[in-house]
Design a protein around this motif. Structure first.
Motif, PDB file in Angstrom:
ATOM      1  N   SER A 241      32.766 -63.880  36.142  1.00 21.57           N
ATOM      2  CA  SER A 241      31.321 -63.965  35.956  1.00 21.57           C
ATOM      3  C   SER A 241      30.641 -62.875  36.755  1.00 21.57           C
ATOM      4  O   SER A 241      31.180 -62.366  37.735  1.00 21.57           O
ATOM      5  CB  SER A 241      30.782 -65.342  36.371  1.00 21.57           C
ATOM      6  N   VAL A 242      29.431 -62.540  36.326  1.00 26.51           N
ATOM      7  CA  VAL A 242      28.560 -61.618  37.051  1.00 26.51           C
ATOM      8  C   VAL A 242      27.267 -62.356  37.350  1.00 26.51           C
ATOM      9  O   VAL A 242      26.573 -62.813  36.433  1.00 26.51           O
ATOM     10  CB  VAL A 242      28.275 -60.349  36.230  1.00 26.51           C
ATOM     11  N   ASN A 243      26.969 -62.502  38.627  1.00 23.00           N
ATOM     12  CA  ASN A 243      25.728 -63.138  39.054  1.00 23.00           C
ATOM     13  C   ASN A 243      24.645 -62.072  39.179  1.00 23.00           C
ATOM     14  O   ASN A 243      24.812 -61.082  39.882  1.00 23.00           O
ATOM     15  CB  ASN A 243      25.932 -63.856  40.388  1.00 23.00           C
ATOM     16  N   PHE A 244      23.546 -62.276  38.481  1.00 22.97           N
ATOM     17  CA  PHE A 244      22.517 -61.238  38.420  1.00 22.97           C
ATOM     18  C   PHE A 244      21.937 -60.913  39.797  1.00 22.97           C
ATOM     19  O   PHE A 244      21.754 -59.746  40.151  1.00 22.97           O
ATOM     20  CB  PHE A 244      21.393 -61.669  37.477  1.00 22.97           C
ATOM     21  N   ASP A 245      21.630 -61.943  40.569  1.00 21.23           N
ATOM     22  CA  ASP A 245      21.010 -61.715  41.878  1.00 21.23           C
ATOM     23  C   ASP A 245      21.944 -60.991  42.845  1.00 21.23           C
ATOM     24  O   ASP A 245      21.518 -60.144  43.632  1.00 21.23           O
ATOM     25  CB  ASP A 245      20.582 -63.048  42.505  1.00 21.23           C
ATOM     26  N   LYS A 246      23.230 -61.318  42.796  1.00 21.28           N
ATOM     27  CA  LYS A 246      24.183 -60.784  43.762  1.00 21.28           C
ATOM     28  C   LYS A 246      24.832 -59.485  43.301  1.00 21.28           C
ATOM     29  O   LYS A 246      25.077 -58.576  44.108  1.00 21.28           O
ATOM     30  CB  LYS A 246      25.274 -61.824  44.042  1.00 21.28           C
ATOM     31  N   ASP A 247      25.130 -59.388  42.017  1.00 18.44           N
ATOM     32  CA  ASP A 247      25.907 -58.260  41.509  1.00 18.44           C
ATOM     33  C   ASP A 247      25.065 -57.159  40.884  1.00 18.44           C
ATOM     34  O   ASP A 247      25.571 -56.054  40.653  1.00 18.44           O
ATOM     35  CB  ASP A 247      26.928 -58.757  40.481  1.00 18.44           C
ATOM     36  N   LEU A 248      23.816 -57.454  40.591  1.00 18.45           N
ATOM     37  CA  LEU A 248      22.937 -56.464  39.980  1.00 18.45           C
ATOM     38  C   LEU A 248      21.621 -56.425  40.752  1.00 18.45           C
ATOM     39  O   LEU A 248      20.540 -56.722  40.235  1.00 18.45           O
ATOM     40  CB  LEU A 248      22.707 -56.797  38.499  1.00 18.45           C
ATOM     41  N   LEU A 249      21.725 -56.031  42.010  1.00 20.40           N
ATOM     42  CA  LEU A 249      20.577 -56.055  42.919  1.00 20.40           C
ATOM     43  C   LEU A 249      19.453 -55.134  42.457  1.00 20.40           C
ATOM     44  O   LEU A 249      18.283 -55.360  42.779  1.00 20.40           O
ATOM     45  CB  LEU A 249      21.025 -55.652  44.326  1.00 20.40           C
ATOM     46  N   GLU A 250      19.799 -54.102  41.709  1.00 13.80           N
ATOM     47  CA  GLU A 250      18.791 -53.118  41.307  1.00 13.80           C
ATOM     48  C   GLU A 250      17.713 -53.711  40.404  1.00 13.80           C
ATOM     49  O   GLU A 250      16.621 -53.148  40.272  1.00 13.80           O
ATOM     50  CB  GLU A 250      19.448 -51.934  40.611  1.00 13.80           C
ATOM     51  N   PHE A 251      17.989 -54.874  39.791  1.00 13.93           N
ATOM     52  CA  PHE A 251      16.991 -55.492  38.915  1.00 13.93           C
ATOM     53  C   PHE A 251      16.037 -56.418  39.673  1.00 13.93           C
ATOM     54  O   PHE A 251      15.022 -56.839  39.121  1.00 13.93           O
ATOM     55  CB  PHE A 251      17.686 -56.252  37.785  1.00 13.93           C
ATOM     56  N   GLY A 252      16.361 -56.754  40.917  1.00 13.76           N
ATOM     57  CA  GLY A 252      15.452 -57.506  41.772  1.00 13.76           C
ATOM     58  C   GLY A 252      15.087 -58.890  41.276  1.00 13.76           C
ATOM     59  O   GLY A 252      13.962 -59.353  41.479  1.00 13.76           O
ATOM     60  N   THR A 253      16.006 -59.578  40.647  1.00 19.56           N
ATOM     61  CA  THR A 253      15.705 -60.924  40.149  1.00 19.56           C
ATOM     62  C   THR A 253      15.935 -61.972  41.231  1.00 19.56           C
ATOM     63  O   THR A 253      16.689 -61.765  42.188  1.00 19.56           O
ATOM     64  CB  THR A 253      16.573 -61.263  38.936  1.00 19.56           C
ATOM     65  N   GLN A 254      15.290 -63.097  41.060  1.00 22.49           N
ATOM     66  CA  GLN A 254      15.529 -64.290  41.870  1.00 22.49           C
ATOM     67  C   GLN A 254      15.866 -65.419  40.912  1.00 22.49           C
ATOM     68  O   GLN A 254      15.053 -65.785  40.069  1.00 22.49           O
ATOM     69  CB  GLN A 254      14.306 -64.642  42.712  1.00 22.49           C
TER      70      GLN A 254
END
Length: 557
Positions: A36-49
């Motif tokens: 899995s890829v967690n958006f908050d942890k693995d894709l920090l550049e998108f700045g999601t919470q």
């Protein structure tokens, strides 16, 4: 990760609010790979919470489309680096967070059909979306559009009878209407609108994948009886909408072979089939192998019911969707906002913050609670707005308090009775033939007397099974050896007999507490925190399922 032995398999994908996940399942339904890829942890550049952006108005909630695409790239590259043998993948399918929508820009179809295997997907699709931040299920900014849609079809009940639900802010038709009204230029430049599920399928297919009946039922646009788009609803939302949506298809449709991009870059076989993706809620019903007459209860921050229905009765509360397993049948979904947090408050107040004492209180009080009943709404409910604690004695008089043990049973039985009444209001019927039950238990659910109280409300004599669950329910195609959908877990099964209740029979409430039906039928919550889990089943698939997810994951559909 070690290299994996070659074996024929299918892939199941989950495009949820907080992550993209994949599992690989072989012909015996053994899960031998997952990532899995967690958006908050693995894709920090998108700045999601929590995988989303909550806008300044507190109502608008979106997610970057390219974040989902990049997450897919990351997982596929990891699989390739690990030595995963893509040549053994016979088919793939999956689920997406329901109600979210993706807006493909004019010309995007040409890009999809001519992807270069030398580049990652997100590099090639950067200019393919007319709306770069997709509205998702958490958005509640379309109240004006909801009222307009209901007015266009003759009211909320008329819309519910037509599409399975009254107008809800998160439903896709209302989100499309808002985009058309507030950003008409972007809408005009949109050649295709996908749900998250059909968007994900489109990536694998290399062309626009159709919306399936089940996920399409969560748009306020699909006539659930005829399985076609409602012309009056389309006109009320935006012009030229039907051509932007395409024609819907059955949820088990094989859409075609995988895109040559995946064949050339990762080694998928050219004959790998892409099966229609669906929404996460329909995928839960399919993955749990519910059948006609079954019901699944999920107790979390909010409580959720899944029902298999043959003859639904759409109402102002709850939702009716087309069934993802049998296109001639339906599924219902009900959600109750005052869930586990309410139970924890009563535990703290009446059981010294102890689940053991809470369970002992249930054990020491008889089923039926000697006629005492309570409704507990510490958090404002939605339809209509209602709050407060409402207690009724055996004489049907409202009282201000109950003794501790009576309070606990009043809470639990009141919650489950409300669920049953709402389910019956949508067409569910408890028959004498339904004499078995199963449970997927976590946390609070492992309190035997709590689950016993639930079972006794639904049927007088039932049993359950205990199951340890992993964290993600996925819709797995098992093509070609089966057209059914599956999910996985690590089960530890046991059956227990549940004694026939002494004080609570199926007709107990109606003559004794008319207030119950009046109160319960006047409110319900929308789908605030739909949470999915996976499951494994014994050979007997007629079990009715009760699933209790972890409360800390309540923001993930």
């Amino acid at each position: 990760m070690a290299e994996h032995a070659a074996r024929p398999c299918c892939l199941g994908w989950d495009f949820s609010t907080q992550q993209v996940k994949v599992v690989a399942v072989d012909a015996e339904l053994n899960v031998f790979y997952e990532d899995s890829v967690n958006f908050d942890k693995d894709l920090l550049e998108f700045g999601t919470q929590g995988g989303v952006h909550i806008h300044e108005d507190g109502l608008t909630v979106t997610s970057p489309v390219l974040m989902w695409v990049q997450a897919l790239d990351i997982i596929l590259e990891r699989m390739k680096a690990s030595g995963f043998d893509f040549s053994q993948v016979l088919a793939l399918s999956g689920a997406g967070q329901q109600h979210g929508s993706v807006y493909w820009k004019a010309g995007a179809s040409r890009v999809l059909t001519s992807l270069s295997p030398d580049l990652l997907l997100h590099k090639q699709l950067q200019a393919c979306f007319s709306i770069r931040d997709s509205p998702v299920w958490m958005d509640s900014s379309t109240t004006v559009q909801c009222r307009r849609l209901e007015a266009a079809v003759g009211g909320a009940q008329a819309l519910s009878c037509l599409t399975g639900s009254r107008a809800y802010e998160r439903f896709t038709g209302n989100q499309i209407a808002k985009i058309y009204q507030q950003n008409p230029e972007a809408y005009a430049h949109t050649e295709r609108i996908s749900l998250v599920s059909s968007f994900a399928a489109s990536l694998f297919l290399g062309s626009y994948a159709p919306i399936d009946y089940s996920d399409g039922s969560g748009m306020n646009l699909l006539q659930i009886q005829d399985k076609v788009w409602s012309q009056v609803c389309l006109r009320a939302c935006a012009p030229h909408l039907e051509e932007k949506l395409g024609s819907p298809v059955p949820s088990c449709s094989v859409l075609g072979a995988i895109s040559s991009y995946f064949v050339q870059r990762y080694g998928f076989p050219a004959g790998c089939k892409v099966v229609a993706f669906t929404g996460d809620n329909p995928a839960s019903l399919a993955g749990m192998k519910l059948e006609e007459g079954d019901i699944a209860v999920s107790l979390g921050t909010s409580d959720t019911l899944f029902l298999w229905l043959q003859e639904p009765m759409p109402a102002l509360e709850g939702h009716i969707f087309c069934n993802p397993v049998d296109a001639q049948h339906y599924m219902a979904l009900l959600c109750f906002k005052n869930g586990s947090l309410m139970r924890e408050k009563i535990r703290d107040e009446s059981a010294s913050c102890s689940w053991s004492d809470f369970s002992e209180a249930l054990r020491s009080t008889e089923m039926g609670n000697s006629g005492n009943l309570g409704f507990y709404f510490d958090v404002m409910e939605i339809t209509p707005e209602i709050t407060g604690r409402h207690r009724f004695s055996a004489e049907n008089r409202q009282v201000s308090a109950f003794p501790g043990a009576v309070e606990i049973r009043a809470l639990i039985e009141g919650q489950f009775m409300a669920k049953r009444i709402h389910a019956e209001g949508l067409g569910y019927r408890v028959s004498n033939a339904q004499d078995k039950d199963s449970g997927h238990w976590r946390g609070i659910s492992q309190q035997r007397h709590l689950t016993g109280a639930c079972r006794c409300v639904w049927r007088p004599s039932i049993c359950h099974r205990h199951c340890q669950l992993s964290l993600c329910g996925l819709r797995i195609p098992s093509f070609p050896w089966s057209t059914r959908t599956f999910s996985h877990s690590t089960p530890s099964l046991s059956r227990e007999s549940c004694p026939r209740p002494r004080g609570l029979q199926s007709e107990f409430l109606r003559p004794r507490h008319p207030t119950l039906r009046r109160t319960c039928s006047s409110w319900t919550a929308g789908i605030l925190f739909p949470v999915r889990r996976d499951s494994a089943y014994p050979s007997d698939s007629s079990w009715c399922c009760l699933e209790l997810p972890e409360t800390h994951l309540s923001a993930s559909p």
